[in-house]
Design a protein around this motif. Structure first.
Motif, PDB file in Angstrom:
ATOM      1  N   ALA A   1       5.021   9.116   9.099  1.00  0.00           N
ATOM      2  CA  ALA A   1       5.255   7.672   9.014  1.00  0.00           C
ATOM      3  C   ALA A   1       6.670   7.378   8.369  1.00  0.00           C
ATOM      4  N   GLU A   2       7.304   6.551   8.539  1.00  0.00           N
ATOM      5  CA  GLU A   2       9.078   6.150   8.325  1.00  0.00           C
ATOM      6  C   GLU A   2       8.590   5.466   6.543  1.00  0.00           C
ATOM      7  N   MET A   3       8.874   6.288   5.303  1.00  0.00           N
ATOM      8  CA  MET A   3       9.029   6.159   4.031  1.00  0.00           C
ATOM      9  C   MET A   3      10.182   5.121   3.909  1.00  0.00           C
ATOM     10  N   VAL A   4      11.561   5.195   4.805  1.00  0.00           N
ATOM     11  CA  VAL A   4      12.108   3.482   4.492  1.00  0.00           C
ATOM     12  C   VAL A   4      12.926   3.254   5.758  1.00  0.00           C
ATOM     13  N   ARG A   5      13.286   1.871   5.466  1.00  0.00           N
ATOM     14  CA  ARG A   5      13.518   0.842   6.891  1.00  0.00           C
ATOM     15  C   ARG A   5      14.661   1.051   7.365  1.00  0.00           C
ATOM     16  N   PRO A   6      14.870   1.623   7.945  1.00  0.00           N
ATOM     17  CA  PRO A   6      17.260   2.005   8.688  1.00  0.00           C
ATOM     18  C   PRO A   6      18.000   0.391   8.994  1.00  0.00           C
ATOM     19  N   THR A   7      16.576  -0.254   9.850  1.00  0.00           N
ATOM     20  CA  THR A   7      17.463  -0.954  10.478  1.00  0.00           C
ATOM     21  C   THR A   7      16.580  -2.460  10.367  1.00  0.00           C
ATOM     22  N   ASP A   8      16.187  -2.296   9.084  1.00  0.00           N
ATOM     23  CA  ASP A   8      15.264  -3.670   8.749  1.00  0.00           C
ATOM     24  C   ASP A   8      15.577  -4.179   7.317  1.00  0.00           C
ATOM     25  N   SER A   9      16.074  -5.449   7.062  1.00  0.00           N
ATOM     26  CA  SER A   9      16.590  -5.820   5.749  1.00  0.00           C
ATOM     27  C   SER A   9      15.460  -6.873   5.019  1.00  0.00           C
ATOM     28  N   ALA A  10      13.935  -6.987   6.043  1.00  0.00           N
ATOM     29  CA  ALA A  10      13.137  -7.725   5.185  1.00  0.00           C
ATOM     30  C   ALA A  10      12.213  -6.970   3.977  1.00  0.00           C
ATOM     31  N   VAL A  11      11.559  -7.459   3.291  1.00  0.00           N
ATOM     32  CA  VAL A  11      11.384  -6.413   2.006  1.00  0.00           C
ATOM     33  C   VAL A  11       9.875  -6.998   2.513  1.00  0.00           C
ATOM     34  N   SER A  12       8.342  -5.641   2.287  1.00  0.00           N
ATOM     35  CA  SER A  12       7.660  -6.214   2.873  1.00  0.00           C
ATOM     36  C   SER A  12       7.161  -4.386   2.589  1.00  0.00           C
ATOM     37  N   THR A  13       5.476  -4.732   2.339  1.00  0.00           N
ATOM     38  CA  THR A  13       4.765  -3.279   2.337  1.00  0.00           C
ATOM     39  C   THR A  13       4.124  -3.368   3.164  1.00  0.00           C
ATOM     40  N   LEU A  14       3.414  -2.145   3.116  1.00  0.00           N
ATOM     41  CA  LEU A  14       2.250  -1.789   3.726  1.00  0.00           C
ATOM     42  C   LEU A  14       0.818  -1.604   3.560  1.00  0.00           C
ATOM     43  N   ILE A  15       0.094  -1.732   4.184  1.00  0.00           N
ATOM     44  CA  ILE A  15      -1.205  -1.389   3.131  1.00  0.00           C
ATOM     45  C   ILE A  15      -2.391  -1.211   4.723  1.00  0.00           C
ATOM     46  N   ASP A  16      -2.412   0.340   4.128  1.00  0.00           N
ATOM     47  CA  ASP A  16      -3.244   0.875   5.400  1.00  0.00           C
ATOM     48  C   ASP A  16      -4.648   0.761   5.171  1.00  0.00           C
ATOM     49  N   ARG A  17      -5.614   2.223   5.518  1.00  0.00           N
ATOM     50  CA  ARG A  17      -6.723   2.004   6.080  1.00  0.00           C
ATOM     51  C   ARG A  17      -7.319   3.006   4.641  1.00  0.00           C
ATOM     52  N   ASN A  18      -6.045   3.569   4.007  1.00  0.00           N
ATOM     53  CA  ASN A  18      -6.359   4.595   2.918  1.00  0.00           C
ATOM     54  C   ASN A  18      -7.034   3.977   1.400  1.00  0.00           C
ATOM     55  N   VAL A  19      -6.532   2.688   1.570  1.00  0.00           N
ATOM     56  CA  VAL A  19      -5.864   2.121   0.382  1.00  0.00           C
ATOM     57  C   VAL A  19      -7.668   2.022   0.505  1.00  0.00           C
ATOM     58  N   TRP A  20      -8.467   1.057   1.436  1.00  0.00           N
ATOM     59  CA  TRP A  20     -10.117   0.533   0.734  1.00  0.00           C
ATOM     60  C   TRP A  20     -10.833   1.801   1.163  1.00  0.00           C
ATOM     61  N   GLN A  21     -10.689   2.572   1.824  1.00  0.00           N
ATOM     62  CA  GLN A  21     -11.026   3.914   1.968  1.00  0.00           C
ATOM     63  C   GLN A  21     -11.871   4.761   1.280  1.00  0.00           C
ATOM     64  N   ASN A  22     -10.867   4.681  -0.192  1.00  0.00           N
ATOM     65  CA  ASN A  22     -10.403   5.699  -0.913  1.00  0.00           C
ATOM     66  C   ASN A  22     -10.074   5.118  -2.618  1.00  0.00           C
ATOM     67  N   MET A  23     -10.681   3.761  -2.496  1.00  0.00           N
ATOM     68  CA  MET A  23     -11.081   3.022  -3.112  1.00  0.00           C
ATOM     69  C   MET A  23     -12.243   2.132  -3.581  1.00  0.00           C
ATOM     70  N   PRO A  24     -12.370   1.872  -4.299  1.00  0.00           N
ATOM     71  CA  PRO A  24     -14.006   1.303  -4.731  1.00  0.00           C
ATOM     72  C   PRO A  24     -13.515  -0.633  -4.294  1.00  0.00           C
ATOM     73  N   LEU A  25     -13.790  -1.351  -3.980  1.00  0.00           N
ATOM     74  CA  LEU A  25     -13.889  -2.236  -3.736  1.00  0.00           C
ATOM     75  C   LEU A  25     -14.864  -2.903  -4.036  1.00  0.00           C
ATOM     76  N   GLU A  26     -14.961  -3.843  -5.103  1.00  0.00           N
ATOM     77  CA  GLU A  26     -16.250  -4.691  -5.479  1.00  0.00           C
ATOM     78  C   GLU A  26     -15.784  -6.405  -4.715  1.00  0.00           C
ATOM     79  N   ILE A  27     -14.081  -6.841  -4.531  1.00  0.00           N
ATOM     80  CA  ILE A  27     -14.282  -7.865  -3.522  1.00  0.00           C
ATOM     81  C   ILE A  27     -14.102  -6.696  -2.651  1.00  0.00           C
ATOM     82  N   ARG A  28     -14.985  -7.330  -0.996  1.00  0.00           N
ATOM     83  CA  ARG A  28     -14.448  -6.587   0.124  1.00  0.00           C
ATOM     84  C   ARG A  28     -13.977  -8.014   1.523  1.00  0.00           C
TER      85      ARG A  28
END
Length: 916
Positions: free
Chosen positions: A126-153
């Motif tokens: 996984a790329e942790m920093v983006r040396p050619t991209d100036s936009a501010v963004s956050t990636l949320i991948d499947r680890n979030v919903w696979q490893n966290m309890p979700l009341e609202i799916r």
């Protein structure tokens, strides 16, 4: 201006009709890099091959004259392997590269002297920093919903994990999270790069009551591979929203079969009873069951794949609902003549106290409970008070009087609610050839929910039901013309339906609630029910990418055809607001009798408000259905220029056009249009604050309602949105990146803002009668035939003798598209392996933001003589809109990310904002 507009339109059409256009970033990812020799000099013509073992796909290209390679439109599935070869150098093989949605992975390669048969193996990740991209963004991948309890799916809740996000529950707008100072609803929600936006209410029209505001159709987490939120300075390919962009990528099938089964169950037997339920002697009940699964794999190995999910949600809940109501003792007292004798002759009663003498016979119409009241309370719901009694009157003329029996008290009922929902997703990928790939996506969310109360205009009223469905269908085709040219075409259909039908048995009962007391028990359905809304959108996109030297150029355009039909039966059955319980139980007689006994003539009446919708031209029901159409298009150009190995400039320009809507049936809708600005304004008021020499208010006073079939507001053709940013690799190691960006982002005006022009004269009016709204007393005696259930005569509300006031809506004819300025500067610093520290200054400036503003008034309207005067007395209520609001937001955001759970870790921010 016409030449500019025609030029823009011609260029947009050319983009669509040209055979080699498109580049796909939304819904997919990209991989780029620079190939150099041991001295750092660029290598031209190196062979670069990219493979994906999970789906058996292979792509190849060569480095340009600038030493650049780039792969676009990469599906988000599995990991990739990159191989670089050039005569005289050892081959380099990098495995495990993770391409993410909405971002460009940068993988520079430095070749060593040797032979291509010698292979240097490297493990990526996984790329942790983006040396050619100036936009501010956050990636949320499947680890979030696979490893966290979700009341609202629902993916709509994932946005809350992003720095700078204010959750929907805290923002209070019910249109979704507010990010970096932008309003809730200022977002473009996409799935697989196509539209998934709530056209009607900008995120408020959720299909499931459990969903927070946001995308039109929510998706089962089991179907989602990645979810990216771009919050500042996004590229020119993204538009339609001024705040932020999200893109959801669904899981794809691979050469391996895989799937899942799940069930989440919550039962009341394992939960405690609520404190207030115990107090009221009521037993709580909450049963939630969510279950489903997923399945996917190959149809034909290395060629065709599918992945599908099916999820169900069942909710049954009951809990105590508290309100205030009247008592059985009071009803019995009224029905036995107690209210009449108290008002006429009791020493502590109304006539004796107010006039000093009895008034025999003055309250003959209040001697018994009214027949309408008796019929409606028998149908119910009309629960009676059981505790915390009070015998102090609260009416407009009885406030402070002490009755001999309790009048008010607490009411407790059991509110039972339910929800039945299912969600389906299917994604099919098919490789027609090495150069052609197609994909098909289908989403379906269907829900039906309701409650045993809350269907009316106060707390305890008849039941309500919502029946809704959202569907998305998208087809994408990617064509690779050459190693440096690629095209993607997408077509999609979005349908969103949300209906609020009448509760059976209450279809013709008016809404009746008291106005000036704390009683929260009423009759009838809400004045706004029933409602039926359906939004349809057809979207066509085409994107073209080409690599020239150090430039990665992208061109694209899209066209959207908006079609929405709705039936809003506003005030169909009438709306009656008696002043207090005395008027309610006597069928609106008591207040009229108070007027005659104390003032000798109708003065205040029995109702604060009585209203019904009507067609003023016929005196009958108006036409409640509307069908609006609109055309929207956009095009853009983007250049990612690798100026030097450590410096990349991201520059782009986007043009947006949001066409004003029109009704597909001519001659039915009107809007209020400004008139002459000539001053002074002739007025009879002596109010010294009246703006007699103000040109704007003169235009309001001289304005009029006009029926127009097109251009409800003027076309806004100047929506050019530049984007500019840079990313600088400070150390040349892709560990510390300095970046900054700026952009202008235009925002679409959502349908609900203009759809309410259906309530305008000359073919629709919600006429209101009452002393405090139109100057005419309303009641059973003062206006015979006015109060009935169901309505006996709609035409009485149109009687000019009562001076009924309409309740119009207004779209400023000079309205323009709202927009935001976004800018930021900050660092991405990978301090240790897998840990990134991001300090970022974020700025968001809102301009021409849509807002409500009462233009039919003036400073000092309630001061001095003539205080009731309005700018235009023919308009009535204060329901006008304009768009002159501005906002400022500045924040310092500090984010620490770890390379698990989507790289999300600790977020902290200091924020300063200002609204003008």
């Amino acid at each position: 201006m016409k030449l500019i507009y025609r030029g823009v339109l011609a260029l947009a059409l050319a983009c669509f009709l040209c055979g080699t256009q498109a580049w796909p970033q939304a819904g997919t990812g990209a991989l780029t890099g620079m190939v150099t020799d041991p001295t750092g000099a660029i290598i031209v013509g190196a062979t670069v091959e990219l493979t994906n073992p999970d789906v058996g796909a292979t792509r190849s290209t060569v480095t340009t004259s600038g030493g650049i390679y780039r792969f676009t439109a990469l599906p988000i599935v599995g990991t990739y392997t990159l191989t670089v070869q050039q005569t005289g150098f050892k081959a380099v093989k990098i495995e495990g590269l993770e391409v993410t949605v909405g971002a460009t992975l940068t993988q520079d390669v430095r070749l060593e002297l040797g032979t291509p048969q010698e292979v240097i193996a490297v493990t990526g990740g996984a790329e942790m920093v983006r040396p050619t991209d100036s936009a501010v963004s956050t990636l949320i991948d499947r680890n979030v919903w696979q490893n966290m309890p979700l009341e609202i799916r629902s993916q709509n809740s994932f946005i809350n994990l992003v720095a700078g996000a204010v959750p929907d529950e805290m923002a209070g707008n019910t249109r979704g999270a507010a990010v970096n100072g932008a309003r809730g609803g200022a977002a473009n929600y996409m799935v697989e790069g196509v539209d998934n936006n709530d056209q009607g209410q900008a995120g408020r029209g959720q299909i499931s009551t459990a969903d927070p505001g946001g995308a039109a159709t929510s998706i089962s987490p089991d179907a989602i591979s990645e979810y990216r939120v771009i919050t500042n300075s996004f590229a020119a390919e993204y538009g339609k929203a001024g705040g932020f962009v999200t893109d959801t990528v669904l899981k794809s099938g691979t050469n391996q079969w895989h799937g899942s089964l799940f069930e989440y169950n919550r039962v009341q037997a394992l939960a405690a009873n609520h404190f207030f339920s115990n107090s009221a002697g009521i037993k709580d009940s909450l049963v939630r069951n969510q279950f489903g699964g997923s399945f996917g794999g190959p149809v034909v190995n290395d060629k065709a794949f599918f992945f599908s999910t099916l999820e169900f949600h069942r909710l049954r809940q009951s809990q105590p609902l508290h309100g205030r109501g009247t008592t059985q003792e009071f009803l019995d007292w009224v029905d036995s003549g107690g209210l009449q004798s108290w008002a006429e002759s009791d020493p502590q009663g109304l006539c004796v106290v107010e006039t000093g003498a009895p008034c025999p016979g003055a309250f003959a119409n209040s001697a018994r409970l009214g027949p309408i009241f008796n019929r409606l309370r028998e149908q119910g719901p009309f629960p009676l008070a059981t505790r915390n009694f009070s015998n102090i009157g609260q009416g407009i003329m009885t406030a402070g009087y002490e009755y001999p029996v309790p009048v008010y008290g607490d009411v407790f009922v059991q509110d039972a609610s339910f929800a039945n929902e299912y969600r389906i997703s299917t994604k099919v990928d098919y490789a027609l050839s090495q150069k052609d790939q197609v994909s098909l996506v289908y989403l379906n969310q269907t829900a039906r929910s309701g409650s045993s109360f809350f269907g009316g205009d106060t707390v305890i009223t008849p039941a309500w039901v919502q029946d809704a469905r959202g569907q998305n269908l998208a087809l994408g085709w990617t064509r690779t013309f050459s190693p440096t040219m690629a095209n993607t075409f997408k077509v999609s259909y979005l349908r969103h339906r949300s209906d609020y039908p009448s509760t059976p048995g209450y279809e013709d009962i008016p809404s009746i609630v008291t106005a000036f007391e704390d009683v929260t028990v009423g009759f009838g359905l809400s004045v706004g029910m029933p409602q039926f809304f359906t939004d349809n959108q057809f979207q066509f996109q085409d994107h073209f990418s080409i690599i020239k030297g150090k430039h990665s150029l992208k061109f694209g355009g899209e066209y959207r055809r908006i079609r929405n039909g709705s039936s809003f039966f506003f005030d169909l059955n009438g709306f009656f607001l008696p002043y207090s319980i005395e008027e309610l139980v006597t069928d609106m007689a008591f207040g009229d009798e108070v007027d005659l006994a104390l003032f000798g003539a109708p003065t205040f009446g029995s109702m604060y408000w009585a209203s019904a919708s009507i067609n003023p031209a016929t005196g009958e029901e108006p036409d409640y259905y509307r069908g609006f159409r609109a055309n929207e298009f956009a095009f853009y150009v983007q250049d990612d220029w690798r100026v030097a190995p450590r410096l990349t400039i991201n520059a782009g320009l986007r043009y947006e056009y949001f066409g004003p809507p029109h009704n597909f049936r001519p001659g039915i809708d009107s809007n209020f249009y400004f008139g002459s600005t000539s001053t002074p304004i002739a007025t009879a008021t002596d109010n010294p604050f009246f703006p007699a020499d103000n040109g704007f208010y003169a235009s309001v006073a001289n304005g009029s309602f006009q029926v127009r079939d097109n251009e409800i507001w003027k076309k806004d053709k100047n929506n050019f949105a530049p984007r500019l940013g840079f990313a600088y690799d400070v150390l040349g190691t892709q560990k510390l990146v300095l970046r900054a960006g700026y952009g202008v982002m235009y925002e679409r005006i959502y349908n609900n803002v203009f759809e309410n022009i259906r309530f305008n004269p000359p073919f629709f009016s919600d006429n209101q009668i009452g002393t405090l709204v139109s100057g005419t007393p309303a009641g059973r005696l003062s206006v015979p035939g006015l109060y009935s259930a169901p309505l006996a005569s709609r035409a009485v509300f149109n009687d000019p003798a009562f001076e009924p006031k309409p309740n119009p809506r207004h779209m400023d004819e000079n309205i323009v598209s709202p927009y935001y300025h976004q800018f930021h500067v900050g660092l991405q610093w990978e301090v240790f392996d897998g840990y990134v520290f991001e300090p970022e200054y974020i700025g968001t400036l809102g301009r021409k933001l849509l807002g409500y503003y009462d233009i039919n008034t003036f400073n000092g309207r309630t001061a001095g003589s003539g205080s009731a005067a309005r700018i235009n007395p023919d308009i009535g209520q204060d329901n006008f809109r304009t768009n002159n609001f501005e906002s400022e937001y500045h924040a310092m955001q500090l984010t620490v990310r770890k390379n698990y759970a989507a790289g999300l870790g600790f977020n902290a921010s200091y924020t300063w904002s200002r609204t003008l």
